[in-house]
Every structure is written in structure tokens, then in C-alpha cells.
Design an enzyme around this catalytic site. Sequence first.
Site, PDB file in Angstrom:
ATOM      1  N   ASP A   1     -12.658   4.392   4.720  1.00  0.00           N
ATOM      2  CA  ASP A   1     -11.848   3.305   5.283  1.00  0.00           C
ATOM      3  C   ASP A   1     -12.564   2.560   6.401  1.00  0.00           C
ATOM      4  O   ASP A   1     -13.201   3.174   7.268  1.00  0.00           O
ATOM      5  CB  ASP A   1     -10.544   3.872   5.871  1.00  0.00           C
ATOM      6  CG  ASP A   1      -9.580   4.304   4.790  1.00  0.00           C
ATOM      7  OD1 ASP A   1     -10.009   4.507   3.640  1.00  0.00           O
ATOM      8  OD2 ASP A   1      -8.386   4.438   5.106  1.00  0.00           O
TER       9      ASP A   1
ATOM     10  N   ARG B   1     -13.913   0.708  -4.437  1.00  0.00           N
ATOM     11  CA  ARG B   1     -14.289   0.934  -3.035  1.00  0.00           C
ATOM     12  C   ARG B   1     -15.624   1.654  -2.999  1.00  0.00           C
ATOM     13  O   ARG B   1     -15.855   2.602  -3.748  1.00  0.00           O
ATOM     14  CB  ARG B   1     -13.212   1.761  -2.337  1.00  0.00           C
ATOM     15  CG  ARG B   1     -12.023   0.961  -1.833  1.00  0.00           C
ATOM     16  CD  ARG B   1     -12.273   0.400  -0.433  1.00  0.00           C
ATOM     17  NE  ARG B   1     -12.406   1.502   0.495  1.00  0.00           N
ATOM     18  CZ  ARG B   1     -11.371   2.120   1.062  1.00  0.00           C
ATOM     19  NH1 ARG B   1     -10.139   1.727   0.824  1.00  0.00           N
ATOM     20  NH2 ARG B   1     -11.585   3.123   1.901  1.00  0.00           N
TER      21      ARG B   1
ATOM     22  N   GLU C   1     -11.874   5.192  -4.756  1.00  0.00           N
ATOM     23  CA  GLU C   1     -12.342   6.591  -4.639  1.00  0.00           C
ATOM     24  C   GLU C   1     -13.340   6.733  -3.502  1.00  0.00           C
ATOM     25  O   GLU C   1     -14.058   7.732  -3.417  1.00  0.00           O
ATOM     26  CB  GLU C   1     -12.828   7.149  -5.979  1.00  0.00           C
ATOM     27  CG  GLU C   1     -14.016   6.483  -6.650  1.00  0.00           C
ATOM     28  CD  GLU C   1     -15.362   6.986  -6.170  1.00  0.00           C
ATOM     29  OE1 GLU C   1     -15.770   6.508  -5.097  1.00  0.00           O
ATOM     30  OE2 GLU C   1     -16.016   7.801  -6.850  1.00  0.00           O
TER      31      GLU C   1
ATOM     32  N   LYS D   1      -3.720  -0.693  -6.776  1.00  0.00           N
ATOM     33  CA  LYS D   1      -4.754   0.001  -5.994  1.00  0.00           C
ATOM     34  C   LYS D   1      -4.554   1.489  -6.235  1.00  0.00           C
ATOM     35  O   LYS D   1      -3.445   2.013  -6.053  1.00  0.00           O
ATOM     36  CB  LYS D   1      -4.601  -0.331  -4.506  1.00  0.00           C
ATOM     37  CG  LYS D   1      -5.487   0.519  -3.595  1.00  0.00           C
ATOM     38  CD  LYS D   1      -5.350   0.076  -2.149  1.00  0.00           C
ATOM     39  CE  LYS D   1      -6.069   1.014  -1.193  1.00  0.00           C
ATOM     40  NZ  LYS D   1      -5.943   0.561   0.204  1.00  0.00           N
TER      41      LYS D   1
ATOM     42  N   ASP E   1      -5.717   5.271  -5.375  1.00  0.00           N
ATOM     43  CA  ASP E   1      -6.370   6.019  -4.294  1.00  0.00           C
ATOM     44  C   ASP E   1      -6.858   7.393  -4.765  1.00  0.00           C
ATOM     45  O   ASP E   1      -6.729   7.756  -5.938  1.00  0.00           O
ATOM     46  CB  ASP E   1      -5.380   6.130  -3.124  1.00  0.00           C
ATOM     47  CG  ASP E   1      -6.067   6.151  -1.776  1.00  0.00           C
ATOM     48  OD1 ASP E   1      -7.268   6.410  -1.714  1.00  0.00           O
ATOM     49  OD2 ASP E   1      -5.374   5.926  -0.760  1.00  0.00           O
TER      50      ASP E   1
ATOM     51  N   GLY F   1     -16.136   5.528  -2.679  1.00  0.00           N
ATOM     52  CA  GLY F   1     -17.581   5.600  -2.897  1.00  0.00           C
ATOM     53  C   GLY F   1     -18.099   7.005  -3.117  1.00  0.00           C
ATOM     54  O   GLY F   1     -19.309   7.228  -3.098  1.00  0.00           O
TER      55      GLY F   1
ATOM     56  N   ASP G   1       0.848  -1.202   0.000  1.00  0.00           N
ATOM     57  CA  ASP G   1       0.000   0.000   0.000  1.00  0.00           C
ATOM     58  C   ASP G   1       0.882   1.251   0.000  1.00  0.00           C
ATOM     59  O   ASP G   1       2.049   1.219  -0.439  1.00  0.00           O
ATOM     60  CB  ASP G   1      -0.981  -0.060   1.187  1.00  0.00           C
ATOM     61  CG  ASP G   1      -2.290   0.689   0.928  1.00  0.00           C
ATOM     62  OD1 ASP G   1      -2.269   1.932   1.006  1.00  0.00           O
ATOM     63  OD2 ASP G   1      -3.306   0.053   0.627  1.00  0.00           O
ATOM     64  N   ASP G   2       0.353   2.342   0.484  1.00  0.00           N
ATOM     65  CA  ASP G   2       1.041   3.641   0.461  1.00  0.00           C
ATOM     66  C   ASP G   2       2.406   3.563   1.171  1.00  0.00           C
ATOM     67  O   ASP G   2       2.618   2.720   2.042  1.00  0.00           O
ATOM     68  CB  ASP G   2       0.147   4.677   1.176  1.00  0.00           C
ATOM     69  CG  ASP G   2       0.448   6.102   0.739  1.00  0.00           C
ATOM     70  OD1 ASP G   2       1.437   6.315   0.028  1.00  0.00           O
ATOM     71  OD2 ASP G   2      -0.332   6.999   1.120  1.00  0.00           O
TER      72      ASP G   2
HETATM   73  O1  LIG Z   1      -2.618   6.298   2.618  1.00  0.00           O
HETATM   74  C1  LIG Z   1      -3.052   5.010   2.385  1.00  0.00           C
HETATM   75  C2  LIG Z   1      -4.550   4.909   2.637  1.00  0.00           C
HETATM   76  O2  LIG Z   1      -5.206   5.852   1.767  1.00  0.00           O
HETATM   77  C3  LIG Z   1      -6.635   5.867   1.830  1.00  0.00           C
HETATM   78  O3  LIG Z   1      -7.066   6.264   3.084  1.00  0.00           O
HETATM   79  C4  LIG Z   1      -6.871   7.654   3.369  1.00  0.00           C
HETATM   80  C5  LIG Z   1      -7.270   7.965   4.790  1.00  0.00           C
HETATM   81  O4  LIG Z   1      -8.594   7.466   4.998  1.00  0.00           O
HETATM   82  C6  LIG Z   1      -9.133   7.715   6.300  1.00  0.00           C
HETATM   83  O5  LIG Z   1      -9.374   9.074   6.413  1.00  0.00           O
HETATM   84  C7  LIG Z   1     -10.633   9.600   6.039  1.00  0.00           C
HETATM   85  C8  LIG Z   1     -11.471   9.977   7.257  1.00  0.00           C
HETATM   86  O6  LIG Z   1     -11.632   8.883   8.093  1.00  0.00           O
HETATM   87  O7  LIG Z   1     -11.434   8.680   5.248  1.00  0.00           O
HETATM   88  C9  LIG Z   1     -11.459   9.084   3.923  1.00  0.00           C
HETATM   89  C10 LIG Z   1     -11.032   7.905   3.016  1.00  0.00           C
HETATM   90  O8  LIG Z   1     -11.541   6.690   3.454  1.00  0.00           O
HETATM   91  C11 LIG Z   1     -10.557  10.298   3.792  1.00  0.00           C
HETATM   92  O9  LIG Z   1     -11.192  11.281   3.026  1.00  0.00           O
HETATM   93  C12 LIG Z   1     -10.458  10.830   5.194  1.00  0.00           C
HETATM   94  O10 LIG Z   1      -9.244  11.504   5.444  1.00  0.00           O
HETATM   95  C13 LIG Z   1      -8.228   7.151   7.365  1.00  0.00           C
HETATM   96  O11 LIG Z   1      -8.737   7.569   8.648  1.00  0.00           O
HETATM   97  C14 LIG Z   1      -6.808   7.616   7.192  1.00  0.00           C
HETATM   98  O12 LIG Z   1      -6.001   6.917   8.114  1.00  0.00           O
HETATM   99  C15 LIG Z   1      -6.344   7.287   5.773  1.00  0.00           C
HETATM  100  O13 LIG Z   1      -5.022   7.710   5.574  1.00  0.00           O
HETATM  101  C16 LIG Z   1      -7.160   4.483   1.517  1.00  0.00           C
HETATM  102  O14 LIG Z   1      -8.552   4.505   1.583  1.00  0.00           O
HETATM  103  C17 LIG Z   1      -6.573   3.471   2.480  1.00  0.00           C
HETATM  104  O15 LIG Z   1      -7.050   2.177   2.158  1.00  0.00           O
HETATM  105  C18 LIG Z   1      -5.052   3.486   2.368  1.00  0.00           C
HETATM  106  O16 LIG Z   1      -4.671   3.064   1.069  1.00  0.00           O
END
Ligand SMILES: OC[C@H]1O[C@H](OC[C@H]2O[C@H](O[C@]3(CO)O[C@H](CO)[C@@H](O)[C@@H]3O)[C@H](O)[C@@H](O)[C@@H]2O)[C@H](O)[C@@H](O)[C@H]1O
Length: 403
Positions: free
Chosen positions: A212, A208, A190, A155, A157, A192, A80-81
Site C-alpha cells: 500500500d 498492483r 496481490e 478490486k 485483494d 506485487g 473498497d473494503d
Molecule cells: O482492507 C482494505 C485494504 O486492503 C489492502 O491493504 C491491506 C493492508 O495493507 C497495509 O498493510 C501491509 C503492511 O503495511 O501492507 C501489505 C499490503 O499492502 C499487507 O500485507 C500488510 O499488512 C496497510 O498498512 C493496511 O492499512 C491495509 O489494511 C489493500 O492493499 C488496500 O488497498 C485496501 O484495499
Amino acid sequence: MALRGTAVWLLLWAVVLSPPSLLYGATLQLNNGLGQTPQMGWNSWNFFGCEISEELIRETADALISSGLADIGYKYVNIDDCWSSHRNKQGNLVPDEETFPSGIQSLADYVHAKGLKLGIYSDAGILTCERRPGSLFHEVADADTFASWGIDYLKYDNCFNLGIKPEVRYPPMQDALNKTGRPIFYSLCEWGRDDPATWASTVGNSWRTTDDIQDSWKSMVAIADLNNQWASYAGPGGWNDPDMLEVGNGGMTFNEYRSHFSIWCLMKAPLLVGCDVRNMTAETYEILSNVEVIAVNQDSLGVQGSKVSKQGSEECLEVWAGPLSDSRVVVALWNRCTEGNNITALWEDVGLDSNALVAVRDLWEHRFLPENYVGNVTMFVDSHDCKLYILVLDEEKRKHAKQ
Ligand SMILES: OC[C@H]1O[C@H](OC[C@H]2O[C@H](O[C@]3(CO)O[C@H](CO)[C@@H](O)[C@@H]3O)[C@H](O)[C@@H](O)[C@@H]2O)[C@H](O)[C@@H](O)[C@H]1O
């Protein structure tokens, strides 16, 4: 001179009026042939976040093999990232020299030699969520880089996306991946935001549907419900993705993780293990390695099961169901209440004729129930636990099935 001026103006207008996906030259056709069943594997994010390295990826590949998880289908090892650091002078992505000093191609060689596949992560924005370089406007260069390294899965993002709609930002990478000629599973992430179920099946192999997942009962239940609304859009080649598994990460009980895994399998969700597979408990392994439950997820019919009834005064006793190949039906009795209780699946709710005589296979007990059932089946289910059954219509089929 006047003609040249007109041509320049016409070109400028064409650029302004064209949808950006056309400017990029996206074909809007998914032709990688992948994802005929939901993807299975492991991903680094849920447990490790940015604490990743090439040793971790190699040790995880080793553990997938030695534990037997690879043999039962968990083939993708997905980074992942946080694997990349910058772009070089040629504009190509460079792996972090401290954590991935041998480079990504050597990792691909390593996992391929074990019969596994390597996945990587990038972002349809100018930076990843952890502020590494993103692939927006670099799609062709990055897809070529991934293909040259032997990558099998991307993947993609949604951070730092400049406010450009996902429907515009995701197809260019699809097109770039297609053009490499290497089959690369394309996983859209993205969150959803723009109802991807309604448009992403021609773009990627999964999308997605939610923000998360967190390692908690509350988050898992909420995400299951959000993903459920898109059930009719899933099918071979393209799957709704309610995010990766939290099984084994410590925030839920055994029953809760069993519910999580049962419902993800019934919903035809990607099965991407999100724990440290080098240090799994026996309970975690028992859940992740249940081949009868996994077979529901990987069933060739490819229909996403869904919630079909709610019972009890608080409506927290739920029945989820869906059709499987060979006229079978999968049924989950899911108790989301705080007390144990009976839950009833009515044949008419799960798509069976109410007079049908049915043999019931318990996928967690690995046995057929002693009696056959007509019209309904009622079972006691502990709080936060989930029973998972396959209903088999034909007695003949039962004779041939595993006892
Ligand atoms: O960096 C790797 C991850 O990137 C994505 O997740 C980003 C962040 O997602 C959460 O943050 C929020 C708020 O809870 O949820 C949104 C996305 O789901 C985002 O707009 C908000 O910031 C997590 O709380 C945070 O820890 C993540 O970094 C991706 O969805 C992950 O699966 C990873 O790949």
C-alpha cells in the site's frame, strides 16, 4: 466393483495432480475488452478506510459530476473494503445493513443514472483485510451477485489467502466474471507478491505491483521506483498498478503532489483519486483536473514511461520519459533532492535523434516554451517538484497543437 474402485482412484489422482486453476475451470483468457487506457475514478480506501456508507458514495458521485472531474474521465466510483457484513443462508454476500441499508444495486442505479460506473471490492482469500467475507471458493456466486447488482469494476485483494499462490487464486474470479456476460473491470490487488506483471495480463485489467501507498513523499517515491521495473509489461488491456492517488490527503506539499500525479500519469498508472472529492482545495483540483497531464496517461499508444537517467552527486535529479502517439515523447524532469537544481534531458536518453529540432510543451504551464531545442533541454526544477513536457518533433504538428 473393481472397475468402479479404479475409476475413483483415477479421479482422486487427477484432483491431486491438477493445478487448482484447472480444477476451477479457469480459461486463462481475458476477454472483457476493458482497460484500453488506464482506469480513472475514485476509491474510498485512502481517505475513508472503513468509514464508508451509501450516503458517502452518493455524495462522492454527485461531487465528481459537479466538480467536472467526471467529464474529464474520472468515471469509476469504487467502494473498497467494509461494505459487506456476512453471507446469507443461500451463501450470497450481504451488504452491511447499517451503512448500506438500501443495498448495492440501488447505488449502482444511482451512479449509472449520472453516467458513472460502480466498483466494488472483494478478496481472493477467506476474509477481506478488514475481516469481512472473502470470495475464495465463492467466485461464481459472488461474480453473479456483483453482475446482478450492476457492478462495473472489481478490486480483488490478497488477505487471508491460505498460502495458496496468487496465480491459482486470481484466475477463478476472472473466469466467473467472464461467465456473467457483464463487462466488469478486473483489478488484481496481490501487492506485487508474485511479480504479477509477468503473468497477470491474461487474467486482469490491472495488477498492483507494490504494498500500500502511504500519504508521504518517502512512500510515493519508493513505490514509483518499484513500479518502474515492470514498465515493459504494461499496455492496452493490462496496466501496472502502483496504488491509488494520495493527492489532496494532506501528507505532501503541492510540489510533491504534482510530482506524484505527473509520474503516475507518465507511468500509465490507474488514476484513482483517493481524497474526499466533496471537500477538495483549489490546489488539489488544479492537479487532478490537468487535462494535458491526464492525456499523457490516456494516450492511445499505451506505453508506460520509465526512468531514463539520474544526475547530480546524489543521483536524485531524474529524467523519466516515454513515447506517445504521433511520434511525440513525454519527459519528466523530477527533482528528488532537497535543493532546487538544473536537470537535463538528452534526446538520446528519451528516444530521439540527437539532431532533432523539437518544440517543447510545458504541461503544467499550458504553453509551448518560446524556443525550439536541439539535442537536449535543461530546466531549473525546485526541490521535490517535477516539470512535465511533451516534445513535438514535427513543426507542422505544433502548428495544429493548442498554443
Ligand atoms: O482492507 C482494505 C485494504 O486492503 C489492502 O491493504 C491491506 C493492508 O495493507 C497495509 O498493510 C501491509 C503492511 O503495511 O501492507 C501489505 C499490503 O499492502 C499487507 O500485507 C500488510 O499488512 C496497510 O498498512 C493496511 O492499512 C491495509 O489494511 C489493500 O492493499 C488496500 O488497498 C485496501 O484495499
